[in-house]
Motif scaffolding. Structure first.
Motif, PDB file in Angstrom:
ATOM      1  N   SER A  53       0.830  -1.905  12.570  1.00 33.07           N
ATOM      2  CA  SER A  53       1.015  -3.199  11.912  1.00 33.07           C
ATOM      3  C   SER A  53      -0.024  -3.380  10.813  1.00 33.07           C
ATOM      4  O   SER A  53      -1.120  -2.821  10.855  1.00 33.07           O
ATOM      5  CB  SER A  53       0.895  -4.345  12.921  1.00 33.07           C
ATOM      6  OG  SER A  53       1.850  -4.212  13.950  1.00 33.07           O
ATOM      7  N   ARG A  54       0.345  -4.182   9.828  1.00 34.13           N
ATOM      8  CA  ARG A  54      -0.576  -4.460   8.730  1.00 34.13           C
ATOM      9  C   ARG A  54      -1.755  -5.299   9.196  1.00 34.13           C
ATOM     10  O   ARG A  54      -2.872  -5.146   8.685  1.00 34.13           O
ATOM     11  CB  ARG A  54       0.164  -5.167   7.593  1.00 34.13           C
ATOM     12  CG  ARG A  54       1.328  -4.359   7.015  1.00 34.13           C
ATOM     13  CD  ARG A  54       2.013  -5.110   5.895  1.00 34.13           C
ATOM     14  NE  ARG A  54       3.179  -4.387   5.410  1.00 34.13           N
ATOM     15  CZ  ARG A  54       3.150  -3.457   4.465  1.00 34.13           C
ATOM     16  NH1 ARG A  54       1.995  -3.131   3.895  1.00 34.13           N
ATOM     17  NH2 ARG A  54       4.266  -2.861   4.069  1.00 34.13           N
ATOM     18  N   SER A 338      17.271  -5.129   9.408  1.00 37.42           N
ATOM     19  CA  SER A 338      16.656  -4.944   8.092  1.00 37.42           C
ATOM     20  C   SER A 338      17.513  -4.084   7.174  1.00 37.42           C
ATOM     21  O   SER A 338      17.297  -4.079   5.957  1.00 37.42           O
ATOM     22  CB  SER A 338      15.280  -4.309   8.247  1.00 37.42           C
ATOM     23  OG  SER A 338      15.378  -2.978   8.727  1.00 37.42           O
ATOM     24  N   ALA A 350       8.723  -6.309   8.465  1.00 41.48           N
ATOM     25  CA  ALA A 350       7.860  -6.492   7.295  1.00 41.48           C
ATOM     26  C   ALA A 350       6.386  -6.343   7.652  1.00 41.48           C
ATOM     27  O   ALA A 350       5.577  -5.985   6.783  1.00 41.48           O
ATOM     28  CB  ALA A 350       8.118  -7.861   6.675  1.00 41.48           C
ATOM     29  N   LYS A 353       3.308  -1.118   8.760  1.00 40.06           N
ATOM     30  CA  LYS A 353       2.856  -0.273   7.665  1.00 40.06           C
ATOM     31  C   LYS A 353       3.992   0.662   7.254  1.00 40.06           C
ATOM     32  O   LYS A 353       4.898   0.953   8.033  1.00 40.06           O
ATOM     33  CB  LYS A 353       1.632   0.526   8.090  1.00 40.06           C
ATOM     34  CG  LYS A 353       0.427  -0.325   8.459  1.00 40.06           C
ATOM     35  CD  LYS A 353      -0.728   0.554   8.925  1.00 40.06           C
ATOM     36  CE  LYS A 353      -1.925  -0.285   9.340  1.00 40.06           C
ATOM     37  NZ  LYS A 353      -3.043   0.545   9.850  1.00 40.06           N
ATOM     38  N   ARG A 354       3.902   1.157   6.036  1.00 39.11           N
ATOM     39  CA  ARG A 354       4.985   1.978   5.518  1.00 39.11           C
ATOM     40  C   ARG A 354       5.207   3.251   6.347  1.00 39.11           C
ATOM     41  O   ARG A 354       6.356   3.564   6.695  1.00 39.11           O
ATOM     42  CB  ARG A 354       4.711   2.343   4.058  1.00 39.11           C
ATOM     43  CG  ARG A 354       5.820   3.168   3.414  1.00 39.11           C
ATOM     44  CD  ARG A 354       5.548   3.425   1.935  1.00 39.11           C
ATOM     45  NE  ARG A 354       6.571   4.251   1.344  1.00 39.11           N
ATOM     46  CZ  ARG A 354       7.733   3.812   0.903  1.00 39.11           C
ATOM     47  NH1 ARG A 354       8.030   2.525   1.007  1.00 39.11           N
ATOM     48  NH2 ARG A 354       8.614   4.646   0.370  1.00 39.11           N
ATOM     49  N   PRO A 355       4.174   4.036   6.702  1.00 35.04           N
ATOM     50  CA  PRO A 355       4.434   5.228   7.535  1.00 35.04           C
ATOM     51  C   PRO A 355       5.056   4.897   8.879  1.00 35.04           C
ATOM     52  O   PRO A 355       5.967   5.598   9.341  1.00 35.04           O
ATOM     53  CB  PRO A 355       3.047   5.868   7.680  1.00 35.04           C
ATOM     54  CG  PRO A 355       2.259   5.348   6.523  1.00 35.04           C
ATOM     55  CD  PRO A 355       2.759   3.966   6.308  1.00 35.04           C
ATOM     56  N   ARG A 357       6.885   2.276   9.595  1.00 41.72           N
ATOM     57  CA  ARG A 357       8.263   1.812   9.395  1.00 41.72           C
ATOM     58  C   ARG A 357       9.200   2.980   9.147  1.00 41.72           C
ATOM     59  O   ARG A 357      10.329   3.010   9.664  1.00 41.72           O
ATOM     60  CB  ARG A 357       8.292   0.838   8.219  1.00 41.72           C
ATOM     61  CG  ARG A 357       9.663   0.249   7.934  1.00 41.72           C
ATOM     62  CD  ARG A 357       9.577  -0.802   6.850  1.00 41.72           C
ATOM     63  NE  ARG A 357      10.893  -1.321   6.508  1.00 41.72           N
ATOM     64  CZ  ARG A 357      11.110  -2.270   5.588  1.00 41.72           C
ATOM     65  NH1 ARG A 357      10.076  -2.799   4.937  1.00 41.72           N
ATOM     66  NH2 ARG A 357      12.341  -2.693   5.346  1.00 41.72           N
ATOM     67  N   ILE A 358       8.764   3.981   8.371  1.00 44.61           N
ATOM     68  CA  ILE A 358       9.605   5.155   8.122  1.00 44.61           C
ATOM     69  C   ILE A 358       9.844   5.920   9.416  1.00 44.61           C
ATOM     70  O   ILE A 358      10.976   6.352   9.707  1.00 44.61           O
ATOM     71  CB  ILE A 358       8.942   6.049   7.054  1.00 44.61           C
ATOM     72  CG1 ILE A 358       8.935   5.337   5.700  1.00 44.61           C
ATOM     73  CG2 ILE A 358       9.672   7.383   6.949  1.00 44.61           C
ATOM     74  CD1 ILE A 358       8.203   6.101   4.614  1.00 44.61           C
ATOM     75  N   THR A 359       8.786   6.094  10.212  1.00 47.66           N
ATOM     76  CA  THR A 359       8.921   6.838  11.472  1.00 47.66           C
ATOM     77  C   THR A 359       9.897   6.151  12.419  1.00 47.66           C
ATOM     78  O   THR A 359      10.792   6.796  12.988  1.00 47.66           O
ATOM     79  CB  THR A 359       7.553   6.986  12.140  1.00 47.66           C
ATOM     80  OG1 THR A 359       6.655   7.651  11.247  1.00 47.66           O
ATOM     81  CG2 THR A 359       7.672   7.779  13.436  1.00 47.66           C
ATOM     82  N   THR A 361      12.228   3.966  11.662  1.00 45.48           N
ATOM     83  CA  THR A 361      13.578   3.941  11.096  1.00 45.48           C
ATOM     84  C   THR A 361      14.297   5.265  11.344  1.00 45.48           C
ATOM     85  O   THR A 361      15.483   5.286  11.709  1.00 45.48           O
ATOM     86  CB  THR A 361      13.512   3.637   9.598  1.00 45.48           C
ATOM     87  OG1 THR A 361      12.852   2.376   9.388  1.00 45.48           O
ATOM     88  CG2 THR A 361      14.910   3.573   8.999  1.00 45.48           C
TER      89      THR A 361
END
Length: 612
Positions: A53-54, A338, A350, A353-355, A357-359, A361
């Motif tokens: 998480s951010r 999403s 949202a 973190k981007r890594p 979220r990609i993992t 997904t």
């Protein structure tokens, strides 16, 4: 300076005072603030390091074992609640640590509206410390926990085994395992020991005991890795995963350490499986018993199963710790929402973190089609699966019962294991079906609440789909039921007839071939040369027919080529197959029906759509 009574938490969380104890108060004289309390058994685990998480996340563990994620402000409030401080004292403490002013009213709001619904604090006015917070109703989760090794016992054993996680030892173990696997699979051969064990029920029971020991040693791998990383392991026990008995290790305290320590704990079970395999290899070299190699072969499948990130096994937690998300299944619905075009991204997604979220997904895009395809396959083949499974279970139970009646104890015990392996998938599938259908019905009811047309449309679609599926079952569109087949490993199914190869015809009963260079003049056949209408030849070759050997005739004949009978007569039982010989007038050389017709011989190789 005024005199005021000292405030203590009462049984209901409200403030009380003692008349004989006074203390000076500079801040208030009349207003008494409530004193909050934490739920029974609540543990503060600290910051979730390596989170995906951010924002920084903090973890607490309730008395029922449920782990709850909190924001930094809520965690500071929870940390300040000790059953003695009132909301004003808590506000001063939290404000100093949070860096912003937090009033007593803010603290009371956070406790009543945020922490109480999560089951972290006791509601004001409640005497008992027991609180019931929300729980995640998971389908694939361990149920019915039973402790086998208490926390103190696990701590002592984990401390004694922690040295195995030192990097030099890990390197040596992995190198030794590679050498052992090369010898077993490339030089010695892994299947031969398995086949030798399948012939002896006692050896199969020994392998079963070794597999159970490997499971126990696997759990101590998690506990010792947790201890080596600086966390405190809990108890080790067993429970039911769907309906399969499974073991677990309490390592919740591992969330206090970093990502590397969590990954070491996740991989500790598989690593100890490898250590156990090396121990089995040493036992084989010392004794020469093949069942040790058979156990090594099966432990390899256990390792592969544990590494699959499909259900809540080691692979699932490894992937979750790599992404920094402790509950991957909880992200399936937000990730799918999403992906809808033109819709806002859910806050749960949202905040990642981007890594991470990609993992997640990629995992969702693999898991959702896999689950849907498997569900569709099961529904399409449901009649065949049910009939075949129930028939196999009935035969297995009957064979096991007769094995015990005949005094074959070891074979009967192996049959019990085989029956257990058939019962568990059936019971697990029934349990999962009931839970899944109940969830779908409740979800549909919530989604269509107040919308009668949508509800009718959904139920109409369900009824139409169920009707089409039943029509496919009844019309024969779905695959047919598998025919009865002899057991591949008869020792696992005592009492069932095993297929035996058809005995070859004796040499005396075979027709004598005519040498290719010989010349036989043509002439009418004599009556003595004509064979009888039919005759049987026993498998032992003691009874021979007149047509089984060349007959002497003053007028030699030219025999016709031998042709197989279009409908051979087969006399075959499970105990002693007896091939027969059929002959007809004009065919001096009988045809041996050594193999039954295709309709009477089950296929040896499974069809392409056979169940796994």
């Amino acid at each position: 300076m005024t005199e005021s009574h000292r405030v203590h938490p009462g049984p209901a969380g409200a403030a009380t005072c003692d008349a004989d104890e006074t203390f000076p108060s500079y801040e208030y004289t009349e207003i008494l603030f409530p004193v909050p309390r934490l739920g029974a058994g609540l543990q503060l685990l600290g910051e979730y390091k390596g989170s995906g998480s951010r924002e920084r996340k903090y973890l607490v563990r309730r008395g029922d074992g449920q782990v709850v994620q909190l924001s930094r402000l809520l965690y500071l409030v929870t940390e300040a609640v000790d059953g003695v401080r009132n909301t004003e004292a808590i506000s001063h403490r939290v404000s100093g640590r949070f860096g912003r002013e937090v009033s007593a009213d803010n603290i009371e709001y956070l406790i009543e509206q945020k922490l109480e619904p999560l089951g972290v604090t006791v509601p004001f006015g409640q005497e008992s410390d027991q609180v019931a917070g929300p729980t995640t109703d998971l389908l694939l989760v361990l149920k019915g926990h039973r402790v086998i090794f208490r926390e103190q016992q696990v701590a002592r054993i984990a401390k004694a085994l922690a040295w195995l996680h030192r990097p030099p030892v890990v390197v040596l173990v992995l190198l030794a395992a590679l050498c052992m696997d090369f010898w077993l699979f490339a030089v010695h051969g892994a299947m031969q020991p398995v086949l030798q064990v399948l012939e002896q029920p006692v050896l199969m029971l020994a392998v079963f005991v070794l597999i159970v020991a490997s499971l126990v040693f696997h759990e101590f791998g998690h506990a010792s890795a947790c201890r080596y990383g600086g966390a405190r392991p809990g108890s080790i026990g067993c429970g039911l995963f769907l309906i399969w008995p499974s073991m677990y290790t309490e390592v919740t305290d591992v969330y206090r350490i970093g990502r590397a320590g969590r990954l070491r704990t996740d991989l500790g079970g598989v690593y100890f499986n490898i250590v156990f395999v090396l121990g089995l290899a040493c036992a084989y070299f010392l004794t020469g018993q093949p069942f040790f190699l058979a156990a090594i072969y099966l432990v390899h499948f256990e390792i592969l199963e544990q590494l699959l990130p499909v259900v809540r096994l080691d692979g699932y937690y490894i992937l979750g710790d790599l992404a920094g998300i402790p509950d991957l299944f909880g992200k399936i619905k937000p990730i799918l929402r999403s992906m809808r075009p033109g819709r806002p991204v859910p806050p749960e997604v949202a905040a990642l973190k981007r890594p991470a979220r990609i993992t997640v997904t990629i995992w969702v895009l693999i898991m959702v089609p896999l689950i849907a395809a498997e569900l569709g396959y099961v529904l399409w083949n449901l009649p065949r699966l049910l009939i075949t499974s129930l028939r196999s279970l009935a035969e297995q139970l009957g064979g096991t019962w007769f094995a015990f009646l005949e005094g074959q104890i070891s074979a009967g015990l192996v049959g019990v294991v085989g029956s257990f392996m058939l019962i568990c998938p059936l019971a697990g599938a029934a349990y999962l079906t009931v839970r899944l259908v109940g969830r779908l019905v409740r979800a549909a009811a919530r989604a269509t609440e107040g919308n009668t047309r949508l509800r009718l449309a959904i139920w109409g679609g369900v009824v139409a789909g169920a009707g089409a599926l039943c029509a496919a079952w009844l019309s024969g569109m779905t695959p047919e039921v598998l025919p009865r087949q002899p057991p591949i490993t008869p020792i696992l199914q005592p009492g069932l007839p095993a297929k035996r190869p058809t005995a070859p015809a004796p040499a005396e009963a075979r027709p004598s071939p005519t040498p290719p260079d010989s010349f036989v003049p043509a002439g009418p056949p004599s009556e003595a040369a004509l064979p009888e209408p039919s005759a049987d030849v026993s498998a032992s070759g003691e009874a021979l027919t007149a047509s089984g050997s060349p007959s002497a005739s003053p007028a030699p004949t030219t025999p016709k080529p031998t042709q197989a009978s279009p409908t051979p007569s087969v006399s075959r039982t499970s105990a002693s197959p007896s091939p027969s010989v059929s002959s007809s007038p004009g065919t001096p050389s009988p045809t041996q029906s050594g193999s039954p017709s295709p309709s009477e011989t089950p296929s040896e190789s499974p069809s392409s759509d056979e169940d796994p």
